[in-house]
Design a protein around this motif. Structure first.
Motif, PDB file in Angstrom:
ATOM      1  N   ARG A 134       3.846   6.383   9.248  1.00 47.14           N
ATOM      2  CA  ARG A 134       4.782   7.332   8.676  1.00 47.14           C
ATOM      3  C   ARG A 134       4.978   7.007   7.038  1.00 47.14           C
ATOM      4  NH1 ARG A 134       3.026  10.294  10.323  1.00 47.14           N
ATOM      5  NH2 ARG A 134       4.446  11.730   9.869  1.00 47.14           N
ATOM      6  N   GLY A 135       4.471   6.129   6.420  1.00 49.57           N
ATOM      7  CA  GLY A 135       4.781   5.678   5.164  1.00 49.57           C
ATOM      8  C   GLY A 135       3.429   6.021   4.130  1.00 49.57           C
ATOM      9  N   LEU A 136       2.699   6.931   4.736  1.00 49.64           N
ATOM     10  CA  LEU A 136       1.352   7.354   4.078  1.00 49.64           C
ATOM     11  C   LEU A 136       1.664   8.895   3.745  1.00 49.64           C
ATOM     12  CD1 LEU A 136      -1.711   5.181   5.455  1.00 49.64           C
ATOM     13  CD2 LEU A 136      -0.034   4.779   3.736  1.00 49.64           C
ATOM     14  N   LYS A 148      -7.722  -1.548   0.346  1.00 49.50           N
ATOM     15  CA  LYS A 148      -7.273  -3.230   0.594  1.00 49.50           C
ATOM     16  C   LYS A 148      -7.483  -3.709   2.070  1.00 49.50           C
ATOM     17  CE  LYS A 148      -5.486  -4.744  -3.200  1.00 49.50           C
ATOM     18  NZ  LYS A 148      -5.826  -5.987  -3.715  1.00 49.50           N
ATOM     19  N   LEU A 149      -6.955  -2.672   2.909  1.00 46.73           N
ATOM     20  CA  LEU A 149      -7.096  -2.959   4.610  1.00 46.73           C
ATOM     21  C   LEU A 149      -8.532  -3.281   5.021  1.00 46.73           C
ATOM     22  CD1 LEU A 149      -4.383  -0.696   5.910  1.00 46.73           C
ATOM     23  CD2 LEU A 149      -4.238  -3.264   5.609  1.00 46.73           C
ATOM     24  N   GLU A 353       3.334  -4.318   4.630  1.00 47.83           N
ATOM     25  CA  GLU A 353       3.202  -4.830   3.005  1.00 47.83           C
ATOM     26  C   GLU A 353       2.632  -4.084   1.989  1.00 47.83           C
ATOM     27  OE1 GLU A 353       3.160  -9.651   4.768  1.00 47.83           O
ATOM     28  OE2 GLU A 353       1.499  -8.754   3.530  1.00 47.83           O
ATOM     29  N   LEU A 354       1.739  -3.471   2.377  1.00 52.34           N
ATOM     30  CA  LEU A 354       0.954  -2.619   1.550  1.00 52.34           C
ATOM     31  C   LEU A 354       1.717  -1.355   1.391  1.00 52.34           C
ATOM     32  CD1 LEU A 354      -2.732  -3.352   2.584  1.00 52.34           C
ATOM     33  CD2 LEU A 354      -1.813  -4.099   0.392  1.00 52.34           C
ATOM     34  N   TYR A 358       2.349  -0.240  -2.522  1.00 44.82           N
ATOM     35  CA  TYR A 358       1.735   1.002  -3.204  1.00 44.82           C
ATOM     36  C   TYR A 358       2.614   2.513  -2.883  1.00 44.82           C
ATOM     37  CZ  TYR A 358      -2.444  -1.795  -4.076  1.00 44.82           C
ATOM     38  OH  TYR A 358      -3.299  -2.663  -4.567  1.00 44.82           O
ATOM     39  N   ALA A 359       3.143   2.520  -1.825  1.00 44.93           N
ATOM     40  CA  ALA A 359       3.402   4.072  -1.548  1.00 44.93           C
ATOM     41  C   ALA A 359       4.646   4.351  -2.457  1.00 44.93           C
ATOM     42  CB  ALA A 359       3.914   3.816   0.031  1.00 44.93           C
ATOM     43  N   LYS A 360       4.380   5.814  -2.585  1.00 46.07           N
ATOM     44  CA  LYS A 360       5.619   6.409  -3.476  1.00 46.07           C
ATOM     45  C   LYS A 360       6.129   7.746  -2.918  1.00 46.07           C
ATOM     46  CE  LYS A 360       1.939   8.192  -6.851  1.00 46.07           C
ATOM     47  NZ  LYS A 360       1.429   8.387  -8.076  1.00 46.07           N
TER      48      LYS A 360
END
Length: 360
Positions: A134-136, A148-149, A353-354, A358-360
């Motif tokens: 849900r954070g993407l 990265k993953l 963590e990523l 990174y998320a905005k």
């Protein structure tokens, strides 16, 4: 004198015949070696400054987001190698389509191929966990996170390929003929979606229809499907806005796109070309994602202004219902991946963590 001249003439002829025979043998040997060792000879030729020509198989049309990024990448590769590397892109499945991309690149039908990982259900269980997080929401941050993953948890399926580029869509939305604003209104709707994202629609009560983006255009026009799921820029780039009346501004999931290269072909390249490819690999997640994010809002406004498409925003209580259903699905993916012996919980923790980074 005549005899001496004749003997001298015969000697010269004999020498010439021997030289000719040696040259013929050498030529035949080189020809066989060239046929058997095409990659090695290509390396030698490329090192001497000759052009390197790469074939790039692609499943979507050139005007789509992945298509634009592919052409951008090919043009930049040519520029950064001073014109030495030229890439011919075969758009719209004209060389390989999504269903045979892995095998086609492995067998050398194409040097490079673009994969949408969600088109390969079950092959990327850890990636499935991340794609419905849900954070993407934005493509730039999602692309960097997925890159990265994949670096830190390399998929076994791709271990025999060279990964050249990783990028993602933004949070894909429903674009539909009738309004979809609740679980009640999505129930039973036939919506086009790709591969492994099918359970997302099933969880929400829709009927997922698996087909390519190109096929979805005709299916919308003929009423075979009620809508499609994709990045919102396709409202304009693929002119989806001409066939739908609404889009539901709720990010269902992202699709991860990976450009893979035949390993032998990659190994045949000169070191300086490999270095450029590796530099571009690190740059393109942000560059590709930023392109999509910057053009999405313009596409939405075009759809609204030119075709009267209406934007639907879920009310907070309804959004929470959708969120909870997809979180349940993600937890199921974590459990299934763990049962396969994969580090699912660790992967999810790294994902979180990523997202914070990174998320905005």
């Amino acid at each position: 004198m005549i005899k001496i001249k004749k003997l001298g003439y015969l000697f010269v002829c004999a020498v010439l015949l021997v030289l000719a025979a040696c040259g013929s043998t050498s030529t035949g040997s080189n020809s066989a070696d060239a046929s058997a060792n095409h990659a090695a000879n290509n390396d030698s030729a490329a090192s001497s400054g000759d052009k390197i020509r790469l074939s790039y198989a692609f499943f979507s049309p050139p005007e789509t987001y992945p298509g634009v990024v592919a052409q951008m990448w090919a043009d930049e590769l040519k520029e950064r190698t001073n014109g030495r590397v030229e890439t011919e892109i075969y758009f719209s499945g004209t060389l390989l389509d999504a269903s045979n991309m892995l095998d086609g690149v492995a067998n050398g039908i194409a040097d490079i191929g673009l994969m949408a990982l969600s088109y390969e259900p079950g092959k990327f269980p850890l990636i499935e966990i991340a794609e419905i997080n849900r954070g993407l929401y934005h493509a730039e941050s999602a692309s960097q996170i997925m890159n990265k993953l994949i670096e830190e948890y390399p998929p076994e399926v791709l271990q025999n390929y060279e990964i050249l580029k990783v990028f993602t869509t933004d949070g894909m939305a429903i674009m539909s003929i009738d309004p979809i604003s609740s679980l009640e209104t999505i129930k039973g709707k036939q919506l086009r979606i790709g591969g492994a994202l099918t359970p997302v629609l099933e969880r929400l009560g829709a009927v997922p229809v698996g087909m390519s983006q190109a096929e979805s255009i005709e299916a919308l026009q003929t009423g075979v499907i009620d809508g499609t799921v994709g990045d919102r820029q396709t409202l304009k780039t693929v002119r989806i806005a001409e066939m739908v009346n609404y889009f539901t501004d709720y990010p269902l999931a992202v699709t991860t796109l990976v450009a893979i290269m035949n390993k032998d072909k990659y190994n045949s390249l000169p070191d300086d070309v490999k270095q450029v490819l590796q530099e571009m690999k690190q740059e393109y997640p942000a560059k590709a994602g930023r392109y999509l994010d910057e053009n999405t809002e313009e596409a939405i406004q075009w759809a609204i202004n030119e075709h009267g498409v209406q934007k639907i925003t879920l009310d907070p209580a309804e959004k929470e219902k959708w969120d909870n259903l997809l979180i349940e699905l993600q937890n199921e993916y974590i459990r299934k991946a763990a049962e396969q012996g994969l580090p699912a919980e660790e992967f999810k923790a790294r994902l979180d963590e990523l997202v914070q980074e990174y998320a905005k």
